[in-house]
Motif scaffolding. Structure first.
Motif, short mmCIF file in Angstrom:
data_model
loop_
_atom_site.label_atom_id
_atom_site.label_comp_id
_atom_site.label_asym_id
_atom_site.label_seq_id
_atom_site.Cartn_x
_atom_site.Cartn_y
_atom_site.Cartn_z
N THR A 26 0.83 -1.21 0.00
CA THR A 26 0.00 0.00 0.00
C THR A 26 0.87 1.27 0.00
OG1 THR A 26 -0.27 0.11 2.41
CG2 THR A 26 -1.86 -1.24 1.17
N SER A 27 0.19 2.40 -0.15
CA SER A 27 0.74 3.70 -0.53
C SER A 27 2.05 4.13 0.12
CB SER A 27 -0.29 4.78 -0.22
OG SER A 27 -1.47 4.54 -0.94
N CYS A 28 3.04 4.35 -0.70
CA CYS A 28 4.31 4.93 -0.24
C CYS A 28 5.14 5.33 -1.46
CB CYS A 28 5.09 3.94 0.62
SG CYS A 28 6.64 4.63 1.25
N VAL A 29 5.58 6.59 -1.48
CA VAL A 29 6.45 7.10 -2.54
C VAL A 29 7.62 7.80 -1.86
CG1 VAL A 29 6.64 8.80 -4.40
CG2 VAL A 29 4.60 7.36 -4.24
N ALA A 30 8.84 7.47 -2.26
CA ALA A 30 10.02 8.09 -1.67
C ALA A 30 10.70 8.98 -2.71
CB ALA A 30 10.99 7.02 -1.18
N LEU A 31 11.16 10.16 -2.27
CA LEU A 31 11.75 11.13 -3.18
C LEU A 31 13.19 11.45 -2.77
CD1 LEU A 31 8.81 13.71 -3.30
CD2 LEU A 31 9.20 11.76 -4.79
N THR A 47 2.29 -0.03 3.71
CA THR A 47 3.21 -1.17 3.86
C THR A 47 4.40 -1.06 2.90
OG1 THR A 47 2.03 -2.60 2.30
CG2 THR A 47 1.31 -2.67 4.61
N GLY A 48 4.26 -0.29 1.83
CA GLY A 48 5.36 -0.08 0.88
C GLY A 48 6.57 0.58 1.52
N LEU A 49 6.38 1.21 2.68
CA LEU A 49 7.52 1.84 3.37
C LEU A 49 8.61 0.82 3.67
CD1 LEU A 49 8.68 4.40 4.68
CD2 LEU A 49 7.35 3.86 6.73
N ARG A 50 8.23 -0.45 3.82
CA ARG A 50 9.25 -1.48 4.07
C ARG A 50 10.27 -1.55 2.94
NH1 ARG A 50 6.86 -6.83 4.52
NH2 ARG A 50 9.03 -7.37 4.91
N ARG A 51 9.87 -1.16 1.73
CA ARG A 51 10.79 -1.23 0.59
C ARG A 51 11.87 -0.17 0.65
NH1 ARG A 51 8.82 -4.04 -4.43
NH2 ARG A 51 10.68 -3.06 -5.24
N LEU A 52 11.66 0.87 1.48
CA LEU A 52 12.65 1.94 1.54
C LEU A 52 13.92 1.49 2.26
CD1 LEU A 52 13.52 4.81 1.00
CD2 LEU A 52 12.12 5.57 2.93
N VAL A 75 -0.50 4.24 6.82
CA VAL A 75 0.31 4.31 8.05
C VAL A 75 0.87 2.96 8.52
CG1 VAL A 75 -0.93 6.34 8.90
CG2 VAL A 75 -1.71 4.07 9.60
N GLN A 76 0.36 1.86 7.98
CA GLN A 76 0.72 0.58 8.57
C GLN A 76 2.18 0.18 8.38
OE1 GLN A 76 -2.33 -2.22 7.31
NE2 GLN A 76 -3.32 -2.03 9.30
N GLY A 77 2.89 0.87 7.49
CA GLY A 77 4.31 0.56 7.33
C GLY A 77 5.19 1.15 8.41
#
Ligand SMILES: [Zn+2]
Ligand SMILES: [Zn+2]
Length: 278
Positions: A26-31, A47-52, A75-77
């Protein structure tokens, strides 16, 4: 800037063989600024925050996380963000001003505390600060950020317009334009806040949860049709539209068909793991 798509699914993660190519996080974009080695500004903490964490190559995260709103899929990440949950991390987390006047940390703790979750935001390791985004532009990690309230469902929601002084990115993953009226095609109104956020942007990442035929039945859940995102991009002069926040049951094959259908407009379908250079 470099734009890393860490999670492009909406509502709840979609594991499974039918979702491998566009991704289930789920929603996460890193810049990252072009002159920076690593991303330092993060939009949403699904949950996409885990990929960062692997993108940071073993380093702690030192940067800012901006939340569009507090729904689970955004927020779940947070408690699973290993690079941000360690003693040498430094994280500034900002979220929209809450309608009930709750402070940022208190609002976040509503769904991140026992018995819903084992720990509270204050128990994340490292130096975390929590605050709200104001109406005026803010400076964060070498970016200028504007936030505007946009209609969604269930709690204050904003869209973001982010500039590094060279390129502009607009981020509206959860947007329900039918709240403002049916608009010319029945997909929702092209209202001033959405047009201002997307004006002449280089990349518009927008809610494409629905197909037009689903709008009458499902728009009340708080989302937009893919075709609205394209219409908004055309009216606002966006150079590229990226369709995102895919419905959890939208399979890879269905998203391929969407990509083929909208190919003539220049819009593309967001896929997790992609990196875009602006
Ligand atoms: Zn969402
Ligand atoms: Zn939402």
């Amino acid at each position: 800037m470099r734009v890393y798509l860490c999670g492009v699914r909406g509502s709840t993660p979609s594991p499974g063989a039918e979702f491998l190519r566009y991704g289930g996080h789920t929603s996460c974009v890193a810049l990252a600024r072009e002159d920076a080695a690593q991303p330092a500004l993060v939009l949403d903490a699904g949950t996409g925050l885990r990929r960062l964490t692997p993108l940071l190559g073993g380093a702690p995260f030192r940067g800012t996380i901006l939340l569009t709103h507090l729904h689970w899929d955004h927020v779940q990440g947070l408690p699973f963000f290993a690079a941000g949950d360690r003693p040498d991390a430094r994280v500034s987390l900002l979220l929209p001003e809450q309608e009930d006047g709750a402070g940022a940390e208190q609002a976040l703790a509503k769904n991140m505390s026992p018995p819903s979750f084992p720990i509270e935001p204050s128990e994340l390791r490292g130096e975390w600060t929590f605050g709200t985004v104001a109406a005026r532009p803010l400076e964060a990690e070498g970016f200028t950020v504007e936030a505007r309230r946009i209609p969604h469902k269930g709690g204050a929601t904003v869209g973001y317009r982010v500039s590094d002084g060279h390129s502009v990115l607009t981020y509206m993953p959860d947007h329900c334009p039918t709240v403002c009226g049916p608009g010319p095609e029945g997909w929702g109104e092209y209202h001033p806040a959405a047009l201002d956020l997307a004006r002449d942007t280089d990349l518009l990442i927008h809610d494409a949860f629905l197909m037009p035929a689903e709008v009458p039945e499902l728009a009340a859940f708080g989302h937009a049709a893919a075709d609205y995102a394209i219409g908004l991009g055309q009216r606002a002069g966006a150079r590229h539209v990226l369709l995102a926040h895919h419905k959890p049951d939208r399979t890879d094959d269905e998203l391929d068909r969407l990509a083929a259908r909208v190919a003539g407009t220049g819009a593309t379908v967001a896929a997790e793991g992609a990196m875009i250079r602006l």
